[in-house]
Design a protein around this motif. Structure first.
Motif, short mmCIF file in Angstrom:
data_model
loop_
_atom_site.label_atom_id
_atom_site.label_comp_id
_atom_site.label_asym_id
_atom_site.label_seq_id
_atom_site.Cartn_x
_atom_site.Cartn_y
_atom_site.Cartn_z
N ASN A 7 -3.40 -61.24 -10.62
CA ASN A 7 -4.40 -60.39 -11.29
C ASN A 7 -4.13 -58.94 -10.92
OD1 ASN A 7 -5.43 -62.83 -12.06
ND2 ASN A 7 -7.34 -62.66 -10.91
N SER A 9 -5.50 -56.29 -12.64
CA SER A 9 -6.73 -55.54 -12.90
C SER A 9 -7.77 -56.55 -13.37
CB SER A 9 -6.51 -54.45 -13.97
OG SER A 9 -6.36 -55.02 -15.26
N LEU A 11 -8.75 -57.34 -16.25
CA LEU A 11 -8.34 -58.11 -17.42
C LEU A 11 -6.83 -58.36 -17.49
CD1 LEU A 11 -10.57 -56.55 -20.25
CD2 LEU A 11 -11.03 -58.56 -18.84
N GLU A 12 -6.03 -57.58 -16.77
CA GLU A 12 -4.58 -57.72 -16.89
C GLU A 12 -4.05 -58.82 -15.96
OE1 GLU A 12 -1.50 -54.33 -17.55
OE2 GLU A 12 -1.41 -54.82 -15.40
N ARG A 13 -3.14 -59.63 -16.51
CA ARG A 13 -2.51 -60.68 -15.72
C ARG A 13 -0.98 -60.49 -15.76
NH1 ARG A 13 -6.95 -60.56 -14.82
NH2 ARG A 13 -8.59 -62.17 -14.99
N GLU A 110 -3.18 -59.00 -21.28
CA GLU A 110 -4.61 -58.95 -20.99
C GLU A 110 -5.28 -60.24 -21.44
OE1 GLU A 110 -6.35 -54.55 -21.37
OE2 GLU A 110 -5.30 -55.19 -23.17
N PRO A 303 -10.51 -55.36 -23.73
CA PRO A 303 -9.04 -55.40 -23.66
C PRO A 303 -8.42 -54.29 -24.49
CG PRO A 303 -9.93 -57.60 -24.05
CD PRO A 303 -11.07 -56.63 -24.19
N LYS A 304 -7.44 -53.60 -23.92
CA LYS A 304 -6.81 -52.48 -24.62
C LYS A 304 -6.16 -52.92 -25.93
CE LYS A 304 -5.79 -50.14 -20.23
NZ LYS A 304 -4.71 -49.72 -19.31
#
Length: 436
Positions: A7, A9, A11-13, A110, A303-304
């Motif tokens: 992980n 962030s 939301l980012e994986r 994300e 999510p971006k």
């Protein structure tokens, strides 16, 4: 297949995936065998080319194709195994990509935010109620008449609501400026089409008269080069035409596609349209309050990838709406980011409410909504039939109904206050907050 997830962030994986070399070779050999069956090589019959020749000629391409397909397949397998929900396509970075060795790559992506929608009790909604009074109907008929006004040339001084045919030249500091001049333009006095003072300055003018108007452009004028500047307009009045409102007769009624030939029938049809508009306006205002409340009570990270997709969608819509020789990606993203963020947040929140309460489109409400929309047409039965034959349109209607069911679900727990108002207040659009 080996998979590890980090992980990086909220939301980012960052997912590392290892694919055994044996699986790679199986996929490469499959492609080479398929190629061998149809390859045409001089000196060999189709299907009889030795595998050594096939491998020599086509292995590199087959390996690249196999690796690309394996990355797609194993990424999907990995996110299913890890119970992840990607919000966009991954960014792939190979770590080992050599023949005879295991494939190892890193996929960065994300995921959709995980949350539970709450705070229904904190949402306050003012639900309006109104009726279409006879006076409201009379006002609407006058509006319809004014929208179809005709003008006849008269020999008198100009009054408000008259239409003037004019020529004018605008100058700033004695120099004409772009867009400040016109010939033979039609202008209805009191329409507010020109800058403040222009139309007022022509009241009382007669055909053939010339007037000089010294005016100042508003500070918030859309053309920043003219905003706040003082200009001199020399205006020549060519003609003065007085308005004539149409009679409420059969000829007038036919302009609106209404079969009725008498005033009573026309009033009935107009009232139906006003009542339909009233219902829609009240429903829309309630929905907006509910959605605002859901946003305030459920702050989430977006999510971006979803935000970028929505910005691009809004860019395309803007180009389609306003036209011009411009490509969507030439419009600055920041113009749409706030609206896009709201849309994405609401989409995620509404979807979660649907999931939490196991909501499904109510077939009865779907039919009622279609009938409501069809009632605005001359042949409503045909419109209803058209909807039921068009699956895409039906899905759009089902989405609207499902959103209405979300609103109803929230209203059951929200703080709702009923308020009786006039028709005009009920249908009046809510003013958007002004930006600094």
């Amino acid at each position: 297949m080996q998979v590890s997830v980090e992980n990086t962030s909220a939301l980012e994986r960052r997912m590392t995936i290892g694919v055994p070399a044996e699986r790679i070779e199986i996929e490469v050999n499959k492609r080479l065998q398929q190629t061998a069956r149809k390859a045409k090589i001089p000196g060999f019959r189709p299907g009889k080319v030795p595998m050594s020749v096939i491998r020599q000629r086509y292995e590199d391409g087959a390996r690249q194709e196999a690796l690309g397909d394996l990355i797609q397949a194993t990424f999907y397998e990995a996110v299913v195994e890890q119970k992840l929900n990607p919000a966009g396509a991954p960014s792939v970075e190979p770590k080992t990509f050599e023949k005879g060795k295991d494939l190892e790559y890193i996929a960065t992506f994300e995921v959709f935010p995980e949350f539970t929608v709450a705070g229904f009790e904190s949402i306050s909604v003012e639900r309006l109620s109104a009726d279409v009074a006879d006076s409201d109907l009379d006002n609407m008929l006058e509006i319809l008449r004014k929208q179809n006004v005709s003008f006849e040339v008269v020999d008198r001084a100009a009054q408000n609501e008259d239409q003037l045919n004019i020529d004018f030249v605008g100058k700033i500091g004695g120099e004409a400026f772009a867009g400040g001049s016109a010939t033979g333009t039609q202008l209805v006095l009191g329409s507010g089409r020109m800058i403040p003072g222009f139309e007022d300055g022509l009241v009382g003018a007669k055909a053939g008269e010339e007037r000089v108007l010294n005016l100042t452009f508003p500070e918030d004028y859309q053309n920043l080069e003219l905003a706040g500047k003082t200009a001199e307009f020399t205006v020549t009045v060519n003609t003065v035409s007085a308005p004539t409102l149409p009679e409420l007769n059969e000829t007038f009624f036919k302009q609106f596609g209404i079969k009725e030939t008498n005033i009573e029938g026309f009033r009935t049809e107009v009232r139906k349209n006003m009542e339909r508009e009233l219902r829609q306006a009240i429903k829309s205002k309630v929905k907006n309050q509910v959605m605002d409340g859901l946003l305030a009570a459920n702050p989430i990270e977006v999510p971006k990838a979803l935000l970028e997709n929505e910005v691009n969608r809004l860019r395309v819509q803007a180009v389609q709406q306003f036209g011009g020789n411009i490509k969507p990606d030439q419009l600055p993203a920041e113009l749409f980011e706030e609206q896009a963020k709201r849309r994405v947040e609401l989409g995620l929140i509404v979807a979660e409410v649907v999931k939490q309460f196991d909501l499904k489109p109510d077939d009865t409400r779907v039919r009622e909504l279609i009938q409501e929309m069809a009632s605005a047409y001359q042949e409503p039965e045909q419109v209803v039939a058209w909807y039921y034959k068009n699956e895409q349109q039906m899905n759009e209607v089902r989405s609207v109904v499902l959103e209405e069911q979300v609103v109803d679900t929230v209203l059951q727990k929200a703080s709702v206050t009923d308020k009786a108002v006039s028709y005009e207040e009920a249908v009046k659009p809510v003013e958007a907050p002004q930006a600094d």
